[in-house]
Design a protein around this motif. Structure first.
Motif, PDB file in Angstrom:
ATOM      1  N   ASN A 184      52.202 -58.803   8.032  1.00 33.06           N
ATOM      2  CA  ASN A 184      51.323 -59.661   7.232  1.00 33.06           C
ATOM      3  C   ASN A 184      52.125 -60.696   6.446  1.00 33.06           C
ATOM      4  OD1 ASN A 184      48.986 -58.349   8.076  1.00 33.06           O
ATOM      5  ND2 ASN A 184      49.008 -56.890   6.377  1.00 33.06           N
ATOM      6  N   GLU A 185      53.216 -60.264   5.836  1.00 35.72           N
ATOM      7  CA  GLU A 185      54.051 -61.187   5.067  1.00 35.72           C
ATOM      8  C   GLU A 185      54.752 -62.177   6.004  1.00 35.72           C
ATOM      9  OE1 GLU A 185      57.500 -61.100   1.554  1.00 35.72           O
ATOM     10  OE2 GLU A 185      56.798 -59.217   2.473  1.00 35.72           O
ATOM     11  N   LYS A 239      52.092 -48.127  10.173  1.00 39.00           N
ATOM     12  CA  LYS A 239      51.715 -47.878   8.783  1.00 39.00           C
ATOM     13  C   LYS A 239      52.747 -47.009   8.083  1.00 39.00           C
ATOM     14  CE  LYS A 239      47.782 -46.515   5.922  1.00 39.00           C
ATOM     15  NZ  LYS A 239      46.370 -46.028   5.918  1.00 39.00           N
ATOM     16  N   ALA A 240      53.231 -45.984   8.773  1.00 34.63           N
ATOM     17  CA  ALA A 240      54.212 -45.074   8.179  1.00 34.63           C
ATOM     18  C   ALA A 240      55.520 -45.781   7.850  1.00 34.63           C
ATOM     19  CB  ALA A 240      54.465 -43.906   9.121  1.00 34.63           C
ATOM     20  N   SER A 241      55.904 -46.729   8.688  1.00 33.41           N
ATOM     21  CA  SER A 241      57.155 -47.461   8.463  1.00 33.41           C
ATOM     22  C   SER A 241      56.963 -48.670   7.563  1.00 33.41           C
ATOM     23  CB  SER A 241      57.729 -47.947   9.795  1.00 33.41           C
ATOM     24  OG  SER A 241      56.849 -48.906  10.380  1.00 33.41           O
ATOM     25  N   GLN A 242      55.699 -48.994   7.285  1.00 30.81           N
ATOM     26  CA  GLN A 242      55.305 -50.187   6.515  1.00 30.81           C
ATOM     27  C   GLN A 242      55.555 -51.475   7.302  1.00 30.81           C
ATOM     28  OE1 GLN A 242      56.822 -50.115   2.474  1.00 30.81           O
ATOM     29  NE2 GLN A 242      55.909 -48.131   2.054  1.00 30.81           N
ATOM     30  N   PRO A 262      52.393 -52.698  22.197  1.00 31.31           N
ATOM     31  CA  PRO A 262      52.579 -52.873  20.757  1.00 31.31           C
ATOM     32  C   PRO A 262      52.943 -51.551  20.090  1.00 31.31           C
ATOM     33  CG  PRO A 262      50.245 -52.738  21.246  1.00 31.31           C
ATOM     34  CD  PRO A 262      50.962 -52.721  22.579  1.00 31.31           C
ATOM     35  N   PRO A 263      53.537 -51.608  18.898  1.00 28.69           N
ATOM     36  CA  PRO A 263      53.865 -50.366  18.187  1.00 28.69           C
ATOM     37  C   PRO A 263      52.599 -49.574  17.857  1.00 28.69           C
ATOM     38  CG  PRO A 263      54.894 -52.274  17.138  1.00 28.69           C
ATOM     39  CD  PRO A 263      53.939 -52.797  18.136  1.00 28.69           C
ATOM     40  N   ASP A 264      52.693 -48.265  17.948  1.00 27.45           N
ATOM     41  CA  ASP A 264      51.575 -47.398  17.567  1.00 27.45           C
ATOM     42  C   ASP A 264      51.170 -47.707  16.126  1.00 27.45           C
ATOM     43  OD1 ASP A 264      50.019 -44.727  18.102  1.00 27.45           O
ATOM     44  OD2 ASP A 264      50.985 -44.463  16.143  1.00 27.45           O
ATOM     45  N   GLN A 324      59.124 -59.153   0.152  1.00 31.81           N
ATOM     46  CA  GLN A 324      58.663 -57.997  -0.618  1.00 31.81           C
ATOM     47  C   GLN A 324      58.569 -56.754   0.261  1.00 31.81           C
ATOM     48  OE1 GLN A 324      54.960 -59.169  -2.450  1.00 31.81           O
ATOM     49  NE2 GLN A 324      55.968 -60.386  -4.035  1.00 31.81           N
ATOM     50  N   SER A 325      58.272 -56.941   1.536  1.00 27.05           N
ATOM     51  CA  SER A 325      58.109 -55.812   2.455  1.00 27.05           C
ATOM     52  C   SER A 325      59.430 -55.094   2.670  1.00 27.05           C
ATOM     53  CB  SER A 325      57.581 -56.299   3.806  1.00 27.05           C
ATOM     54  OG  SER A 325      56.461 -57.133   3.637  1.00 27.05           O
ATOM     55  N   GLN A 326      59.378 -53.785   2.760  1.00 29.44           N
ATOM     56  CA  GLN A 326      60.544 -52.964   3.060  1.00 29.44           C
ATOM     57  C   GLN A 326      60.194 -52.019   4.209  1.00 29.44           C
ATOM     58  OE1 GLN A 326      61.727 -50.885  -0.506  1.00 29.44           O
ATOM     59  NE2 GLN A 326      62.572 -52.719  -1.470  1.00 29.44           N
ATOM     60  N   ILE A 327      61.091 -51.922   5.171  1.00 25.77           N
ATOM     61  CA  ILE A 327      60.851 -51.062   6.329  1.00 25.77           C
ATOM     62  C   ILE A 327      61.472 -49.695   6.079  1.00 25.77           C
ATOM     63  CG2 ILE A 327      61.129 -50.787   8.813  1.00 25.77           C
ATOM     64  CD1 ILE A 327      59.400 -53.182   7.997  1.00 25.77           C
TER      65      ILE A 327
END
Length: 255
Positions: A247-248, A238-241, A231-233, A204-207
């Motif tokens: 989480n998924e 959040k901006a890139s989802q 780690p990523p900022d 379901q997640s989209q980047i």
């Protein structure tokens, strides 16, 4: 190492270059190791590029040259009290054996081993290496050539390798990468329907796509997105989802 400890083998794999295999290996490995408390290791078997090996050298050099990143790295490693995850070079036809040897000699239990594998089925040993994964994640983009190549490749894994039974594969998961909000929504709907008709699994997640996420290329940056040593900022995640993807991802691998 404790023989009862289960280590999960994961590959971000595709038959098409430039869709983000090495990038996602780095993003997820760094998030899990530096932020979520897991112990990970990475095997770079993508001959001849070995881009992850080169990336780690660049990342270490950039941290040493950038005062902001140097402070972030110092705070990070003193807080989590563990070293950077290892990235080891290997050949596709022997990477599984090399990984098992590493695990048997590791002084700490490894939760996840990520494999960066070549992007062609013609590479000696590649199908055997893929068959040794527990989970395969495949980034896709809304491009006809990418989709055709990916769907043929994924069906090969699912209908040939998995159905033969001589495999460790538990799940194969497609996910949308580089999604541009300006692109035609019906295009994704058509591809989603095709993926469903083929009986393939789509996350379901989209980047989301944005040049802001390429922070590792900015010498004076105060934050990073793709890095093997940090780690990523969180704001960029959040901006890139990417946060939703992680989480998924964790639910699928069931660590």
């Amino acid at each position: 190492m404790n023989a009862k400890h289960k280590t999960v083998f994961i590959a971000f794999s595709s038959q098409k270059g430039g869709v983000g295999k090495s990038t996602f290996t780095t993003l997820v490995a760094s998030t899990m190791h530096y932020r979520l408390g897991y112990n990970v290791a990475v095997f770079d078997a993508d001959f001849p590029q070995h881009s992850l090996m080169k990336m780690k050298s660049r990342d270490l050099a950039m941290v040493m040259e950038n005062e902001s990143l140097k402070k972030l790295a110092y705070k990070q490693f003193t807080t989590i009290n563990k070293k950077a995850y290892p990235i080891m070079q290997a050949r596709a036809d022997s990477v599984l054996e090399t990984a098992h040897e590493f695990l048997s000699s590791s002084s700490i239990p490894i939760d996840v081993v990520f494999f960066d594998l070549p992007g062609t089925v013609n590479t000696p040993g590649i199908l055997n290496a893929l068959a040794g994964m527990h989970h395969i994640f495949t980034p896709i983009t809304a491009d006809r050539v990418v989709m055709e190549s990916t769907l043929i490749f994924t069906q090969l894994l699912q209908d040939v390798i998995m159905k033969k039974g001589e495999t460790s594969i538990e799940t194969i998961n497609l996910f949308w990468n580089q999604v541009d909000g300006r692109e035609s929504t019906p295009l994704y709907a058509i591809y989603n329907q095709l993926i469903d008709q083929l009986g393939l699994s789509l996350m379901q997640s989209q980047i989301k796509n944005s040049t802001r996420f390429r922070k590792e290329s900015e010498v004076n940056s105060k934050a990073v997105f793709r890095s093997t040593v940090m780690p990523p900022d969180e704001r960029l995640m959040k901006a890139s989802q990417l946060d939703q993807f992680i989480n998924e991802f964790l639910k699928i691998i069931e660590l």
